[in-house]
Design a protein around this motif. Structure first.
Motif: not given
Length: 291
Positions: A81-85, A92-95, A117-121
């Motif tokens: 669902h287009k999430a990071l692996p 500590h690996l949250s958005d 990551l394009s919409h998260r950073t």
């Protein structure tokens, strides 16, 4: 390797056209078993016409290996669902880890993580030595309606960034392919003071635990033996005893011990922010550049 204009046009047509979904599944299935669905004749013919597979045998060409890797990563990205692996795999690996930061991913491949990551950073940039992966990634971005992502051709040993430029460096399942010790010094150079490094990938204990299975089912006994020898030699003396085949670093991966990884990071000025932890079958190292 870089696609010429004819190859690029053929790839766009195959991966964006009427039978593109079938082609993507077919090419992904050339590198990993994805399901029991049989390939369609159209997908097979398109792959052959693009020069990705050979007639009759359906064996992958050199270009076909790169395309199948990219299709596999794209398909896996869709299926999660287009999430990071590693999505929320550790606290500590949250958005929030990426919010408002300038993030670079080393070994970004076709850019699946960059798309996530394009919409998260604040800003994200991929670094990838194989230009074909970057070109294919642009096609997948078009397929997803995502603006072309920032990517740069380069390797971990000589990062295409200024000193103190980045807030965070990410490396997922890629460190085994580069020269790790000089790469850590490069990472330290391009990070701001207090900047962070997240590496997720295999270490020697992970690889050794599955080495018999790899030898029997995927890599073959010779390749496994070479990987184990090189991993031990790199951990001990900082170099591969058996060099890369045909200049491709991916032909000779190394999986150092966790202690060696921590020591090399420390030598470069990177300090563990949390103890290394398992995330699935891989290990996560989370470090910060000392101020």
């Amino acid at each position: 390797m870089k696609l010429n204009s004819k190859q690029l046009d053929a790839a766009r047509s195959a991966l964006l056209g009427e039978h593109s979904e079938q082609v993507i599944r077919y090419m992904a299935g050339q590198s990993v078993v994805i399901d029991s669905t049989l390939p369609t004749q159209q997908a097979q013919e398109i792959a052959q016409n693009c020069g990705w597979t050979l007639p009759k045998s359906e064996a992958r060409t050199s270009l076909g290996f790169l395309v199948s890797d990219s299709c596999r990563e794209y398909l896996f990205w869709q299926e999660r669902h287009k999430a990071l692996p590693f999505e929320n795999g550790l606290p500590h690996l949250s958005d929030t880890l990426f919010e408002g930061k300038y993030v670079a991913e080393i070994g970004s491949g076709m850019g699946a993580n960059l798309m996530s990551l394009s919409h998260r950073t604040g800003r994200v940039c991929g670094v990838e030595p194989v230009e074909t992966y970057i070109q294919l990634g642009e096609i997948f971005c078009t397929r997803e309606g995502i603006s072309t992502l920032e990517t740069r051709v380069g390797g971990a040993e000589s990062l295409p960034f200024q000193d103190d430029e980045l807030d965070l460096v990410l490396c997922v399942s890629a460190h085994q392919y580069f020269d790790i010790m000089p790469a850590f010094h490069e990472i330290a150079r391009v990070l701001k003071r207090g900047g962070e490094l997240v590496i997720i990938g295999g270490i020697l204990s992970d690889y050794a635990r599955h080495s018999v299975d790899y030898a029997l089912n995927s890599e073959g006994p010779k390749a496994v033996a070479i990987t184990l020898v090189n991993s031990l030699s790199y951990t001990a003396v900082g170099r591969r005893i058996i060099g890369n085949r045909n200049g491709f670093s991916t032909s000779r991966p190394v999986y150092p011990t966790s202690n060696a990884m921590i020591r090399w990071m420390h030598d470069a000025g990177l300090t563990q922010k949390t103890p290394f932890e398992k995330i699935g079958e891989e290990t996560c190292f989370y470090a910060v550049l000392s101020g």
